[in-house]
Design a protein around this motif. Structure first.
Motif, PDB file in Angstrom:
ATOM      1  N   LEU A  78      27.657   8.967  69.131  1.00  0.00           N
ATOM      2  CA  LEU A  78      27.496   8.530  67.781  1.00  0.00           C
ATOM      3  C   LEU A  78      28.056   7.159  67.690  1.00  0.00           C
ATOM      4  CD1 LEU A  78      27.452  11.432  65.132  1.00  0.00           C
ATOM      5  CD2 LEU A  78      25.353  10.345  65.998  1.00  0.00           C
ATOM      6  N   PRO A  79      27.902   6.221  66.786  1.00  0.00           N
ATOM      7  CA  PRO A  79      28.543   5.194  66.172  1.00  0.00           C
ATOM      8  C   PRO A  79      29.925   5.737  65.875  1.00  0.00           C
ATOM      9  CG  PRO A  79      26.460   4.835  65.503  1.00  0.00           C
ATOM     10  CD  PRO A  79      26.437   6.173  65.682  1.00  0.00           C
ATOM     11  N   ALA A  80      30.806   4.941  66.090  1.00  0.00           N
ATOM     12  CA  ALA A  80      32.374   5.254  65.880  1.00  0.00           C
ATOM     13  C   ALA A  80      32.663   5.980  64.557  1.00  0.00           C
ATOM     14  CB  ALA A  80      33.352   4.332  66.319  1.00  0.00           C
ATOM     15  N   HIS A  81      32.237   5.271  63.509  1.00  0.00           N
ATOM     16  CA  HIS A  81      32.540   5.764  62.015  1.00  0.00           C
ATOM     17  C   HIS A  81      32.152   7.113  61.624  1.00  0.00           C
ATOM     18  CE1 HIS A  81      28.576   3.898  61.512  1.00  0.00           C
ATOM     19  NE2 HIS A  81      28.378   4.373  60.453  1.00  0.00           N
ATOM     20  N   LEU A  82      30.941   7.659  62.717  1.00  0.00           N
ATOM     21  CA  LEU A  82      30.174   8.997  62.356  1.00  0.00           C
ATOM     22  C   LEU A  82      30.717  10.041  63.108  1.00  0.00           C
ATOM     23  CD1 LEU A  82      26.665   7.703  62.369  1.00  0.00           C
ATOM     24  CD2 LEU A  82      27.915   8.205  60.392  1.00  0.00           C
ATOM     25  N   HIS A  83      31.911   9.820  63.947  1.00  0.00           N
ATOM     26  CA  HIS A  83      32.408  11.019  64.536  1.00  0.00           C
ATOM     27  C   HIS A  83      32.889  12.108  63.633  1.00  0.00           C
ATOM     28  CE1 HIS A  83      31.660   9.233  68.422  1.00  0.00           C
ATOM     29  NE2 HIS A  83      32.497   8.164  68.373  1.00  0.00           N
ATOM     30  N   ILE A  84      33.793  11.365  62.752  1.00  0.00           N
ATOM     31  CA  ILE A  84      34.826  12.472  61.996  1.00  0.00           C
ATOM     32  C   ILE A  84      34.131  13.497  61.488  1.00  0.00           C
ATOM     33  CG2 ILE A  84      34.604  11.057  59.697  1.00  0.00           C
ATOM     34  CD1 ILE A  84      37.803  12.666  61.280  1.00  0.00           C
ATOM     35  N   GLU A  85      32.992  13.500  60.896  1.00  0.00           N
ATOM     36  CA  GLU A  85      32.483  14.831  60.407  1.00  0.00           C
ATOM     37  C   GLU A  85      32.117  15.687  61.514  1.00  0.00           C
ATOM     38  OE1 GLU A  85      32.272  15.517  57.103  1.00  0.00           O
ATOM     39  OE2 GLU A  85      32.920  13.361  56.698  1.00  0.00           O
TER      40      GLU A  85
END
Length: 451
Positions: A78-85
């Motif tokens: 995914l785009p980097a900002h979506l990895h955290i979830e």
């Protein structure tokens, strides 16, 4: 069968998925490939019996968690900002995670939990970041093992169009997310060290401060500075180094031409342009030029950028069809950067049989037994076509190889990490050579920082 969940089936996932499917019988693997576009996921599986394509909305919490719970390991493309979830769910359900993205502060905050649960969260294991880390640490550690002291480290990487597919005046086509290209260099002043002195380049000057590189068989390239080279002082253990510089490679002339867009303000992503949906390309250009009762848009453009009509810079602008009054932007509430991306995509999209090219170039300066020495390490990788690009290969293959190494217990150290330990980078680099990702190392005279 062991289940690998791959979230995201975009451009960089083609070689990743192909590699794992080719290994699926001998490694007893089943791939679940989830993407917002079911068609994209299906296209990547190619009806392979060991793969299941599904439509996955990452914001659908229940579906996301159910899939992660069933997997043995998770790959997030995914785009980097979506990895955290995804990462937080992997903690809850005790699953290893692999991504190709930089470690965010939020991801780093999961390090203690990952270690407590004996989970490997491997990040930055694509091309850049990824292969750059691994190939750099291999040589740096070899120099240290001989008793050498590092004096200089310069590292350059670029996604380019291969010579046989280089058909425009910009010598460039999109091989990666076009938005990232348009926004390159923004988000902070470039910072690095040269001969013991800290240097800074603000965004407005970035594309006029370039270095030149020679790659045998491929000619001359230029490079502009990446945002923050200084963070690699700690990452690579180079606290006493005199020169530390990381840059992005382009063909010579690209940066000077790109600087025209920067100076006009066309790369700005901070505000919306009124009436963008019905705006023509010509009107978009005119928005950044002063009013004049008689001068044409073309004349105003040449005057403000100080371009003679026989200058190659002018031909580059004409090639993009920027002054067309009939082409519409067609994007509602768009920023200048989004409109520029749309215009460039018309001209810079890879054709089906086009090939791209990755160039990576490291310089290692060191002192050994009182003598200063240098090693230059270069890698060139050419893609196959529009789908199986060099970019997809160099981003996707190390992710796939890492995933199998974790599944098979070859990588054991838990925690949030990047691939800078020998147990990680040595087997990955060795296997990458089988796929044509080969670094050629050459002993050089040490010149210090000398562009």
């Amino acid at each position: 069968m062991r289940t690998i969940l791959i979230i995201g089936a975009g451009r960089s996932a083609s070689s990743l998925i192909q590699y794992l499917l080719n290994k699926s019988d001998e490694e007893n693997l089943h791939l679940i490939i989830g993407d917002l576009s079911l068609a994209s996921a299906q296209k990547k599986t190619n009806n392979h019996p060991n793969a299941t394509a599904i439509a996955l909305d990452i914001f659908e919490k229940n579906q996301r968690q159910m899939l992660i719970q069933k997997a043995d390991i998770v790959i997030s493309m995914l785009p980097a900002h979506l990895h955290i979830e995804v990462a937080r769910d992997c903690i809850v359900h005790k699953k290893h995670l692999v991504t190709a993205s930089y470690i965010s502060d939020a991801m780093q905050d999961l390090d203690i939990l990952a270690k407590e649960n004996n989970l490997i969260f491997m990040n930055e294991v694509g091309l850049d970041p990824g292969i750059d880390h691994m190939s750099a640490m291999k040589v740096i550690n070899e120099i240290r093992a001989k008793g050498g002291k590092m004096l200089l480290f310069e590292s350059f990487c670029g996604g380019l169009v291969a010579p046989e597919s280089d058909t425009n005046l910009w010598n460039y086509k999109f091989t990666w997310a076009p938005r990232n290209v348009v926004l390159a260099g923004q988000g902070g002043t470039a910072k690095f060290i040269q001969e013991g002195t800290y240097k800074y380049i603000p965004y407005g000057s970035l594309f006029r401060r370039t270095e030149f590189l020679e790659v045998e068989g491929y000619g001359r390239f230029e490079a502009y500075s990446n945002r923050d080279s200084l963070k690699y002082l700690d990452v690579y253990g180079l606290k006493d180094v005199l020169t530390l510089y990381r840059g992005t490679i382009r063909k010579v002339g690209f940066s000077k031409a790109w600087n025209m867009f920067v100076q006009l303000g066309m790369t700005d992503d901070s505000y919306v342009m009124e009436g963008s949906e019905d705006m023509s390309y010509r009107q978009f250009v005119n928005s950044f030029l002063p009013y004049h009762p008689t001068d044409s848009v073309e004349i105003k453009m040449r005057l403000i950028l100080k371009i003679d009509q026989d200058d190659i810079m002018w031909d580059k602008l004409l090639e993009l069809d920027l002054f067309n009054p009939n082409k519409k932007v067609g994007l509602k509430d768009a920023t200048p950067a989004q409109i520029l991306e749309k215009i460039l995509t018309d001209s810079w999209t890879l054709e089906p049989n086009d090939k791209d090219m990755i160039v990576m170039y490291h310089k290692f300066g060191y002192e050994l037994n009182g003598k200063k020495q240098q090693i230059d390490s270069k890698m060139v990788c050419i893609g196959e076509d529009q789908i199986y690009t060099a970019m997809a290969k160099t981003v996707g293959l190390p992710v796939a190889i890492t995933t199998l190494l974790i599944l098979n217990g070859k990588i054991k150290t838990p925690g949030v990490q990047l691939p800078i330990r020998e147990e990680v980078y040595l087997p990955i680099l060795k296997e990458l050579e089988e796929y044509g990702v080969v670094f050629k190392e050459q002993a050089m005279h040490y010149l210090g920082y000398n562009p």
